[in-house]
Design a protein around this motif. Structure first.
Motif, PDB file in Angstrom:
ATOM      1  N   HIS A 108      -9.611  -8.811  -4.114  1.00 51.99           N
ATOM      2  CA  HIS A 108      -8.740  -8.035  -4.980  1.00 51.99           C
ATOM      3  C   HIS A 108      -8.232  -6.837  -4.186  1.00 51.99           C
ATOM      4  O   HIS A 108      -8.665  -6.612  -3.064  1.00 51.99           O
ATOM      5  N   GLU A 109      -7.332  -6.054  -4.810  1.00 54.42           N
ATOM      6  CA  GLU A 109      -6.731  -4.949  -4.065  1.00 54.42           C
ATOM      7  C   GLU A 109      -7.754  -3.982  -3.488  1.00 54.42           C
ATOM      8  O   GLU A 109      -7.620  -3.522  -2.348  1.00 54.42           O
ATOM      9  N   PRO A 114     -18.919  -1.498   1.192  1.00 54.60           N
ATOM     10  CA  PRO A 114     -17.722  -1.971   0.493  1.00 54.60           C
ATOM     11  C   PRO A 114     -17.803  -1.601  -0.990  1.00 54.60           C
ATOM     12  O   PRO A 114     -18.849  -1.123  -1.446  1.00 54.60           O
ATOM     13  N   PRO A 115     -16.720  -1.830  -1.739  1.00 51.87           N
ATOM     14  CA  PRO A 115     -16.746  -1.537  -3.173  1.00 51.87           C
ATOM     15  C   PRO A 115     -17.962  -2.179  -3.847  1.00 51.87           C
ATOM     16  O   PRO A 115     -18.229  -3.360  -3.628  1.00 51.87           O
ATOM     17  N   GLY A 116     -18.679  -1.379  -4.638  1.00 50.40           N
ATOM     18  CA  GLY A 116     -19.796  -1.906  -5.420  1.00 50.40           C
ATOM     19  C   GLY A 116     -21.067  -2.174  -4.628  1.00 50.40           C
ATOM     20  O   GLY A 116     -21.961  -2.862  -5.114  1.00 50.40           O
ATOM     21  N   TYR A 117     -21.176  -1.604  -3.410  1.00 46.39           N
ATOM     22  CA  TYR A 117     -22.370  -1.884  -2.597  1.00 46.39           C
ATOM     23  C   TYR A 117     -23.617  -1.275  -3.226  1.00 46.39           C
ATOM     24  O   TYR A 117     -23.542  -0.354  -4.033  1.00 46.39           O
ATOM     25  N   PHE A 118     -24.770  -1.829  -2.875  1.00 50.57           N
ATOM     26  CA  PHE A 118     -26.054  -1.319  -3.364  1.00 50.57           C
ATOM     27  C   PHE A 118     -26.836  -0.731  -2.195  1.00 50.57           C
ATOM     28  O   PHE A 118     -27.093  -1.446  -1.210  1.00 50.57           O
ATOM     29  N   LYS A 119     -27.212   0.516  -2.308  1.00 52.05           N
ATOM     30  CA  LYS A 119     -28.021   1.135  -1.251  1.00 52.05           C
ATOM     31  C   LYS A 119     -29.337   0.377  -1.087  1.00 52.05           C
ATOM     32  O   LYS A 119     -29.854   0.231   0.018  1.00 52.05           O
ATOM     33  N   SER A 120     -29.874  -0.127  -2.213  1.00 58.63           N
ATOM     34  CA  SER A 120     -31.174  -0.809  -2.159  1.00 58.63           C
ATOM     35  C   SER A 120     -31.137  -2.094  -1.316  1.00 58.63           C
ATOM     36  O   SER A 120     -32.192  -2.644  -0.989  1.00 58.63           O
ATOM     37  N   PRO A 179      -0.450  -4.045  -2.351  1.00 53.96           N
ATOM     38  CA  PRO A 179      -0.119  -5.127  -3.285  1.00 53.96           C
ATOM     39  C   PRO A 179       0.429  -6.357  -2.573  1.00 53.96           C
ATOM     40  O   PRO A 179      -0.010  -7.484  -2.846  1.00 53.96           O
ATOM     41  N   ALA A 180       1.327  -6.149  -1.622  1.00 51.64           N
ATOM     42  CA  ALA A 180       1.929  -7.290  -0.921  1.00 51.64           C
ATOM     43  C   ALA A 180       0.902  -8.020  -0.076  1.00 51.64           C
ATOM     44  O   ALA A 180       0.850  -9.263  -0.080  1.00 51.64           O
ATOM     45  N   VAL A 181       0.075  -7.261   0.651  1.00 48.94           N
ATOM     46  CA  VAL A 181      -0.931  -7.909   1.509  1.00 48.94           C
ATOM     47  C   VAL A 181      -1.946  -8.667   0.658  1.00 48.94           C
ATOM     48  O   VAL A 181      -2.358  -9.783   1.003  1.00 48.94           O
ATOM     49  N   GLU A 189      -8.206  -3.070   0.394  1.00 49.51           N
ATOM     50  CA  GLU A 189      -8.147  -1.671   0.837  1.00 49.51           C
ATOM     51  C   GLU A 189      -9.347  -1.354   1.729  1.00 49.51           C
ATOM     52  O   GLU A 189      -9.214  -0.774   2.802  1.00 49.51           O
ATOM     53  N   HIS A 190     -10.520  -1.794   1.299  1.00 51.20           N
ATOM     54  CA  HIS A 190     -11.710  -1.498   2.102  1.00 51.20           C
ATOM     55  C   HIS A 190     -11.745  -2.323   3.385  1.00 51.20           C
ATOM     56  O   HIS A 190     -11.962  -1.791   4.475  1.00 51.20           O
TER      57      HIS A 190
END
Ligand code: YNC
Ligand code: MG
Length: 388
Positions: A257-258, A93-99, A237-239, A262-263
């Motif tokens: 958040h948007e 997901p957004p901002g994930y860490f591989k570690s 935006p609506a969802v 999305e993800h």
């Protein structure tokens, strides 16, 4: 007794009912200079790896470990069979860490024998949004069970999460640990009753024949809500607005958040499906429903090897009655050839489960927070969170 969990910053069984304890973090963050920089020790012959799940060979290995060793039902008839596409989605997901995607290998053979993951999530608890990690896919190979490897896996992921300045976690498990913030139940709606009975997932009810059972679970060929269609990128935006407003009523829920929507919610073939209702008159998006795809391997059946299951994810109704929206979700899932539609009794799900012919499952799903105390356990209907 819980030799490991007694040492961890989680609500302890002996504290239940002690209303003098404050809500919130149990212990403060450790100063960064005091954070342990080296991995925990593993037994001899094993080594830590960081998994690059976007690498095909790595994803194959993780898929195989889980397909052969992950969660089974109490009677060992079914085992979760998360697809590779699902794993890639769930872990990035957004901002994930591989570690935070951690494996254990046998040093000599390089065989992958254990796994645990974390992904970042903002989770709101009452009126506070907390940066957390969601822990999932803890798995130790069958042959290595009961050797206290799980606590080492948990401590190592905790260490790596702390290095990113995150101090709280959310997770679910079928087992009771100190101490659930809520205990929920799965409900199952038969879509293909004959197969479910053949494979032992369900049983023919008392005084029921197969043909009466098939008739009982029969659904219309097509959905009934005017304006129901697949969610598209332009609906973001609506969802997001619909979801944020809806989730604000629950005590614990993700702060989407948007980019999260999305993800997590935009349709990904065979992973997650989302539908909106766009009013034919105003073209406003008024309702939303979604489910994710998690098949199970059927263990030891002559005729079938895979159970195709849809899991209710996030649903929001403002104009279409929730009951009708969910009935349409069942129809869509039936059209797509799912065998069963599962839902937890979280959020407002209780309002449609019985009426839409879901039956209660055996066993519970317990929700947990790490290093965050709630004064009372929540009712399932106070939870606005679905973990994968
Ligand atoms: C479990 N599911 O109680 P005590 S769910 C947490 N979650 O400790 P050993 C668990 N703890 O009681 P085994 C657990 N299951 O002595 C067992 N434990 O204090 C505890 N199954 O360890 C248990 N996946 O290594 C005991 O047990 C200690 O070899 C015993 O390994 C356990 O992903 C397991 O169900 C589950 O693969 C790995 O049985 C193994 O049995 C297995 O001797 C099949 O461990 C697959 C399965 C679990 C799915 C999941 C969520 C996991 C959450 C972990 C906790 C996260 C805490 C937050 C960390 C980040 C903090 C920050 C910041
Ligand atoms: Mg073990």
């Amino acid at each position: 007794r819980h030799k490991f969990w007694e040492t961890q910053p989680v609500g302890q069984f002996k504290e239940i009912g002690d209303t003098s304890l404050p809500e919130g973090p149990i212990e403060p963050p450790t100063p960064s200079s005091e954070l342990k920089q080296e991995p925990y020790n593993l037994p001899n012959h094993y080594e830590w790896i960081t998994c690059d799940i976007s690498c095909e060979e790595m994803c194959d290995e993780v898929f195989n470990l889980l397909a052969n060793n992950y969660v089974e039902d109490d009677e060992n008839m079914f085992r979760f069979n998360y697809s590779k596409e699902f794993l890639c989605w769930a872990l990035q997901p957004p901002g994930y860490f591989k570690s935070w995607h951690i494996g254990v290998r046998v040093k000599i053979s390089k065989k992958l024998v254990a796994f645990i993951t974390g992904v970042p999530a903002r989770i709101r608890v009452r009126d506070e949004v907390v940066n957390m990690v969601e822990i999932n896919f803890l798995c130790v190979h069958n042959k290595l069970r009961s050797k206290r490897l799980a606590p080492v896996m948990i401590k190592e992921v905790t260490r790596r999460v702390h290095l990113e300045n995150i101090w709280q976690a959310a997770y679910t498990a079928g087992v009771v640990l100190p101490t659930p913030m809520a205990s929920c139940q799965y409900w199952h709606r038969s879509l293909n009753p004959k197969k479910l009975i053949d494979v032992g997932f369900s049983r023919l009810g008392a005084r029921m024949t197969m043909s009466r059972t098939i008739k009982l679970y029969k659904l219309p060929e097509s959905t009934v809500t005017p304006g129901l269609r697949k969610m598209e990128l332009r609906d973001l935006p609506a969802v997001t607005r619909l979801l944020r407003t809806y989730l604000s009523q629950f005590v614990v829920a993700p702060d989407f958040h948007e980019n999260d929507v999305e993800h997590w919610l935009l349709t990904k073939e065979n992973v997650v499906d989302s539908y909106v209702v766009e009013s034919p008159e105003t073209h406003e998006v008024t309702d939303f429903c979604s489910f994710y795809t998690l098949p199970s391997t059927i263990l030891g059946n002559q005729n079938y090897s895979i159970l195709k299951a849809a899991y209710s994810y996030y649903n929001v109704s403002t104009k279409t009655p929730l009951l009708q929206l969910m009935n349409d979700a069942l129809i869509v899932a039936k059209q797509k050839d799912y065998d069963v539609f599962n839902a937890l009794d979280v959020m407002q799900n209780e309002s449609f489960l019985k009426e839409l012919k879901f039956g209660p499952g055996d066993g519970k799903l317990h929700y947990y927070l790490y290093n965050y105390r709630l004064r009372y356990p929540l009712k399932p209907s106070e939870l606005g969170l679905v973990l994968l």
